[in-house]
Design a protein around this motif. Structure first.
Motif, mmCIF file in Angstrom:
data_model
loop_
_atom_site.group_PDB
_atom_site.id
_atom_site.type_symbol
_atom_site.label_atom_id
_atom_site.label_comp_id
_atom_site.label_asym_id
_atom_site.label_seq_id
_atom_site.Cartn_x
_atom_site.Cartn_y
_atom_site.Cartn_z
ATOM 1 N N PHE A 92 3.360 0.382 4.232
ATOM 2 C CA PHE A 92 4.028 1.688 4.280
ATOM 3 C C PHE A 92 5.331 1.679 5.085
ATOM 4 O O PHE A 92 5.972 2.720 5.230
ATOM 5 N N LYS A 102 -5.548 2.780 2.229
ATOM 6 C CA LYS A 102 -4.349 2.925 1.394
ATOM 7 C C LYS A 102 -4.455 4.177 0.520
ATOM 8 O O LYS A 102 -3.497 4.948 0.390
ATOM 9 N N LYS A 103 -5.652 4.353 -0.053
ATOM 10 C CA LYS A 103 -5.868 5.524 -0.920
ATOM 11 C C LYS A 103 -5.612 6.823 -0.133
ATOM 12 O O LYS A 103 -4.931 7.729 -0.616
ATOM 13 N N GLU A 156 -1.854 7.135 0.719
ATOM 14 C CA GLU A 156 -1.069 7.474 -0.477
ATOM 15 C C GLU A 156 -1.249 8.949 -0.838
ATOM 16 O O GLU A 156 -0.288 9.596 -1.254
ATOM 17 N N THR A 166 1.128 10.782 1.383
ATOM 18 C CA THR A 166 2.565 10.625 1.106
ATOM 19 C C THR A 166 2.953 11.338 -0.185
ATOM 20 O O THR A 166 4.075 11.777 -0.334
ATOM 21 N N THR A 167 2.014 11.496 -1.127
ATOM 22 C CA THR A 167 2.370 12.226 -2.351
ATOM 23 C C THR A 167 2.318 13.734 -2.113
ATOM 24 O O THR A 167 3.020 14.482 -2.780
#
Ligand code: AMP
Length: 193
Positions: A25, A183-184, A187, A190-191
């Motif tokens: 990231f 990570k999931k 993410e 961040t979305t």
């Protein structure tokens, strides 16, 4: 900013997962334990004080470690976000971190709690002690670090639940499997923003 508190008992894999997060990231990493071990290696005044606490498996006083953290954080101006590894470890530290970040127009986005059973923690710490020779990875110090974790650090789970940023991660399995879960979650954050 994507500020992540990576949380868990000693031996839960915070350092290993932090390295993967910062690479994936593009974040900065602050490990207060690493900062202190560096000071000890360099023989500074802070290093001498830190050594007294670390060798006994005790936490440094809040005021001192908050001061250290603030200094390190201020060296990271312009960052996309920071992975806080080993800080906060007490409720006063968590409150201080919130204040410090708020003053800089940001906050903790998520607290990831790496959940690992006690037997597995002890096994990992003893193994790390054998491989790396880290002085506080010995049976007596491990015992006091785990006690300190339960008494002083685990209450942070309640603090971050109330903040609405708490997220538990199963901390057993392969390093990649655990990182996949992290990570999931990151993410999804961040979305969202
Ligand atoms: P760590 O590498 O995070 O396991 O930290 C190693 C040791 O450094 C701990 O057992 C404490 O003695 C000291 N330490 C690291 N971070 C903190 C903190 N946030 N508050 C107090 N002591 C700390």
């Amino acid at each position: 900013m994507l500020n992540v508190v990576i949380f868990g008992a000693p031996g839960s894999g915070k350092g290993t997962q932090s390295e993967l997060i910062i690479k994936e990231f593009g974040l900065d990493h602050i490990s207060t334990g690493e900062v202190l071990r560096n000071e000890i290696r360099n023989g500074t005044g802070l290093g001498k004080i830190a050594d007294e606490y670390i060798s006994k498996g005790l936490l440094l006083p809040d005021e001192l470690i908050i001061h250290v953290l603030t200094g390190v954080l201020d060296e990271k101006r312009g960052t996309k976000g920071v992975v806080f590894d080993g800080f906060p470890r007490t409720i006063p530290q968590a409150k201080a971190l919130k204040k410090i970040l708020n003053e800089r127009g940001t906050d903790v986005a998520v607290m990831l709690n790496l959940d690992v059973e006690e037997d597995e923690l002890v096994r990992r710490l003893l193994e790390r002690g054998r491989l790396s020779g880290r002085q506080d990875d010995n049976p007596d110090t491990i015992k006091s670090r785990l006690e300190v974790y339960h008494n002083q650090t685990a209450p942070l789970i309640g603090f971050y639940r109330e903040e609405g940023t708490y997220h538990a991660i199963r901390g057993t399995g392969t390093i990649d499997e655990i990182f996949g879960l992290i990570k999931k979650k990151l993410e999804s954050l961040t979305t969202d923003c």
